[in-house]
Motif scaffolding. Structure first.
Motif: not given
Length: 271
Positions: A7-11, A17-23, A192-194
């Protein structure tokens, strides 16, 4: 592996990933605007711009119009093109690869022929036309910004992410939770997987929405007007322009295909 550790890795991975999507979206919009600006400033080859129009207004018709305006060919009421004395001179050219290709095709013929017949049946002309458009498109690409492409590193990252998702799923299904902390970590991991699977869809939709450079070029070329030679011919000699359109639409020379007709004996005579 401990679910809490996963869980500490997934978050952080999901947030990254979402930060990269925004950039990526910001970068793609900037690139798209740059491409649109450069498209607006491009001077497109008129014959190349006319290639996607309907037959009566396309690049082949424009090449025929150029030859008519230069006095190198004539067209009769049936739409058959014939060489003039100037056009029959091998040393005379139209000064452009596409009209020159039409002129060469007429010089190879032994009889007048419609423009559509050359476009559909003359392999040498078809090759010259194809090579011309390949060269014209390459010149356009040279003046536009390079399209954004996924690098090998990004591809490797996607496969690494998929492998991590599979591993995480297997671990969660194989190790039952033993306490409230494990249960909470399990829910965090599943959500997180979803979110990561949703990210794949958003990324693909974003790439599709921005469009490709080829679509930008086609949209820019589509708004261009008629070829100048067609406009000039229509203003100078509307009847010849109408005959040229007929010539472009015809794909056959007629029943005799340009050969001398047979003389038939009058009715009632015997051999």
């Amino acid at each position: 592996m401990d679910p809490v550790v996963i869980a500490c890795v997934e978050l952080p991975v999901t947030a990254l990933l979402y930060g990269m999507l925004g950039l990526y979206g910001v970068r793609q919009r900037r690139w798209l605007q740059m491409a649109v600006d450069r498209c607006a400033a491009l001077v497109v080859e008129p014959y190349h711009a006319a290639a996607k129009r309907w037959w009566g207004e396309d690049d082949v018709a424009a090449a025929g119009a150029r030859l008519l305006l230069d006095g190198l060919v004539t067209v009769n009421h049936r739409g058959n093109l014939s060489l003039t004395p100037a056009g029959s001179n091998p040393g005379r050219s139209a000064g452009h690869p596409l009209p020159d290709a039409v002129l060469d095709a007429l010089r190879r013929r032994t009889a007048p022929t419609p423009l559509g017949n050359i476009a559909f049946n003359d392999s040498a002309f078809q090759t010259a036309r194809k090579n011309f458009h390949i060269t014209a498109l390459a010149r356009l690409w040279a003046h536009l910004p390079e399209q954004m492409r996924s690098s090998a590193l990004a591809t490797a990252g996607v496969w690494l992410l998929l492998g991590w998702q599979v591993y995480t799923t297997v671990v969660l299904m194989a190790i039952p939770p033993t306490g409230p902390g494990d249960r909470t970590a399990g829910w965090v991991i599943w959500w997180s997987l979803v979110a990561q699977f949703v990210w794949f869809g958003l990324y693909g939709r974003q790439r599709k929405r921005t469009g490709s450079l080829q679509e930008l070029l086609e949209a820019h070329v589509a708004v261009l007007r008629w070829h100048p030679a067609l406009t000039e011919l229509a203003e100078r000699d509307p009847e010849t322009a109408y005959r040229l359109r007929t010539s472009r639409l015809r794909t056959r020379r007629g029943r005799n295909r340009g050969r001398p007709r047979r003389r038939t004996a009058p009715a009632g005579t015997t051999g």
